[in-house]
Design an enzyme around this catalytic site. Structure first.
Site, PDB file in Angstrom:
ATOM      1  N   GLY A 196      36.727  25.710 -45.561  1.00 16.45           N
ATOM      2  CA  GLY A 196      37.860  24.873 -45.181  1.00 16.45           C
ATOM      3  C   GLY A 196      38.409  24.143 -46.392  1.00 16.45           C
ATOM      4  N   GLY A 197      37.998  22.891 -46.559  1.00 12.87           N
ATOM      5  CA  GLY A 197      38.578  22.009 -47.571  1.00 12.87           C
ATOM      6  C   GLY A 197      38.669  22.616 -48.965  1.00 12.87           C
TER       7      GLY A 197
ATOM      8  N   HIS B 100      35.945  29.115 -33.252  1.00 12.85           N
ATOM      9  CA  HIS B 100      35.684  28.036 -34.220  1.00 12.85           C
ATOM     10  C   HIS B 100      35.297  26.772 -33.446  1.00 12.85           C
ATOM     11  CE1 HIS B 100      36.143  25.077 -37.362  1.00 12.85           C
ATOM     12  NE2 HIS B 100      36.083  26.072 -38.229  1.00 12.85           N
TER      13      HIS B 100
ATOM     14  N   GLY C   3      33.389  19.739 -42.906  1.00 12.25           N
ATOM     15  CA  GLY C   3      34.245  18.648 -43.371  1.00 12.25           C
ATOM     16  C   GLY C   3      33.505  17.366 -43.678  1.00 12.25           C
TER      17      GLY C   3
ATOM     18  N   GLU D 290      36.060  23.800 -33.833  1.00 11.71           N
ATOM     19  CA  GLU D 290      37.189  22.898 -33.541  1.00 11.71           C
ATOM     20  C   GLU D 290      37.931  23.368 -32.296  1.00 11.71           C
ATOM     21  OE1 GLU D 290      38.828  23.056 -37.489  1.00 11.71           O
ATOM     22  OE2 GLU D 290      37.072  21.940 -38.201  1.00 11.71           O
TER      23      GLU D 290
ATOM     24  N   SER E 228      31.195  22.641 -45.581  1.00 13.12           N
ATOM     25  CA  SER E 228      31.135  21.919 -46.857  1.00 13.12           C
ATOM     26  C   SER E 228      30.677  22.783 -48.029  1.00 13.12           C
ATOM     27  CB  SER E 228      30.255  20.659 -46.717  1.00 13.12           C
ATOM     28  OG  SER E 228      30.847  19.747 -45.819  1.00 13.12           O
TER      29      SER E 228
ATOM     30  N   ASN F 211      39.772  29.204 -44.467  1.00 14.55           N
ATOM     31  CA  ASN F 211      40.332  28.725 -43.198  1.00 14.55           C
ATOM     32  C   ASN F 211      41.113  27.456 -43.517  1.00 14.55           C
ATOM     33  OD1 ASN F 211      40.962  27.778 -40.702  1.00 14.55           O
ATOM     34  ND2 ASN F 211      38.846  27.352 -40.061  1.00 14.55           N
ATOM     35  N   TRP F 212      42.427  27.601 -43.565  1.00 11.73           N
ATOM     36  CA  TRP F 212      43.258  26.449 -43.952  1.00 11.73           C
ATOM     37  C   TRP F 212      43.419  25.434 -42.826  1.00 11.73           C
ATOM     38  CZ3 TRP F 212      47.829  29.217 -46.990  1.00 11.73           C
ATOM     39  CH2 TRP F 212      47.344  29.609 -48.242  1.00 11.73           C
ATOM     40  N   LYS F 213      43.004  25.821 -41.615  1.00  8.54           N
ATOM     41  CA  LYS F 213      43.162  24.917 -40.461  1.00  8.54           C
ATOM     42  C   LYS F 213      44.622  24.460 -40.375  1.00  8.54           C
ATOM     43  CE  LYS F 213      38.327  23.836 -41.006  1.00  8.54           C
ATOM     44  NZ  LYS F 213      37.214  22.914 -40.804  1.00  8.54           N
TER      45      LYS F 213
ATOM     46  N   GLU G  47      28.414  28.136 -38.732  1.00 10.74           N
ATOM     47  CA  GLU G  47      28.987  26.883 -39.225  1.00 10.74           C
ATOM     48  C   GLU G  47      28.382  25.711 -38.453  1.00 10.74           C
ATOM     49  OE1 GLU G  47      33.085  27.622 -41.153  1.00 10.74           O
ATOM     50  OE2 GLU G  47      33.433  27.441 -39.008  1.00 10.74           O
TER      51      GLU G  47
HETATM   52  P1  13P Z   1      34.813  22.761 -44.578  1.00 10.86           P
HETATM   53  O1  13P Z   1      34.623  23.803 -45.644  1.00 10.86           O
HETATM   54  O2  13P Z   1      36.012  21.873 -44.829  1.00 10.86           O
HETATM   55  O3  13P Z   1      33.561  22.002 -44.286  1.00 10.86           O
HETATM   56  O4  13P Z   1      35.191  23.562 -43.231  1.00 10.86           O
HETATM   57  C1  13P Z   1      34.382  24.599 -42.819  1.00 10.86           C
HETATM   58  C2  13P Z   1      35.051  25.305 -41.704  1.00 10.86           C
HETATM   59  O5  13P Z   1      35.169  24.799 -40.616  1.00 10.86           O
HETATM   60  C3  13P Z   1      35.607  26.641 -41.999  1.00 10.86           C
HETATM   61  O6  13P Z   1      35.977  27.291 -40.815  1.00 10.86           O
END
Ligand code: 13P
Length: 247
Positions: free
Chosen positions: A229-230, A91, A169, A93, A208, A9-11, A163
């Site tokens: 994500g990251g 999600h 993050g 977010e 994470s 998930n590149w956001k 999640e």
């Molecule tokens: P991180 O891997 O950056 O913690 O993000 C997780 C996430 O929200 C994937 O959708």
């Protein structure tokens, strides 16, 4: 046997030159695997770049209406028309920053079911809920609400991603006991809601996940992969997670 999934998930990250560089490095690495699939959820403007590279391309969001005056939104039909294969729904977010509530998430689930469009439903508890010890009830209630319009016949479209919001993050993933407890509770709940077909739904962990903790997380029961994500923004790191998934 459930298929394993590693999803990026590149956001709202990466410019087009950075996406091109990511794909260039991706092409130089060995992504072969048995019974596992790789997915990328980029910003919508890059969906076709991902698709042309031969990757499973998924959207980070979708609206439930088919078409019309919904400025800034994308429909399932539009996504399908350019070869998008799945979508993230709910999600944290989107729930927290864009005020998506359980009713809207359930409408999106229902729209995906009508269009036979695969989706990853995200769920997870906030820090205060975890501290109050009500995390299991909270996450299972999210699932009940969000999946109330989904029938067993459409269950093959569903992947669940747990999640915990406090782990996203933050660099601090949930520990293995916390992950095992929740993934088992989600599995049991899916079986309660949908009968034995609930055993077939892949359940991912997200929050994470990185090269140092991935192998341990993937060894937990009922962890069928990760939503990342990251650590997905660098293809070399993401490749390490892919290797960990096969270990
Ligand atoms: P991180 O891997 O950056 O913690 O993000 C997780 C996430 O929200 C994937 O959708």
């Amino acid at each position: 046997m459930r298929k394993k999934i590693l999803a990026a998930n590149w956001k709202m990250n990466l410019t087009q030159p950075e996406v091109k560089a990511w794909l260039h490095t991706y092409q130089t690495l060995d992504w072969s695997a048995l019974n596992a699939s790789l997915r990328v959820y980029p910003s919508a403007i890059y969906l076709q770049d991902i698709q042309r590279a031969g990757l499973h391309c998924g959207a980070q969001n979708v609206y439930f209406e088919a078409s019309g005056a919904y400025t800034g939104e994308l429909s399932i039909e539009q996504l399908q028309s350019v070869g998008v294969q799945s979508v993230l729904i709910g999600h944290s977010e989107r729930r927290l920053l864009f005020k998506e509530d359980d009713t809207l998430v359930a409408q999106k689930v229902s729209a995906c079911a009508r269009a036979a469009f695969p989706f990853i439903l995200c769920c997870g508890e906030a820090q205060d809920i975890r501290e109050a010890g009500t995390h299991l009830a909270n996450v299972l209630a999210q699932l009940s609400e969000n999946l109330r319009l989904l029938s067993s016949a459409d269950l093959h479209l569903l992947v669940v991603a747990y999640e915990p919001i406090w782990a996203i993050g933050s660099g601090l993933s949930a520990d293995l006991d916390q992950i095992t407890e929740m993934q088992q509770a989600i599995r049991n709940h899916l079986v309660e809601l949908f009968g034995s077909a609930g055993h077939q739904v892949p359940i991912l962990y997200g929050g994470s996940v990185n090269a140092a903790n991935a192998e341990a997380i993937f060894s937990c029961p009922n962890v069928d992969g990760a939503l990342v994500g990251g650590a997905s923004l660098d293809p070399l790191v993401f490749h390490q997670l892919w290797k960990a998934l096969q270990a």
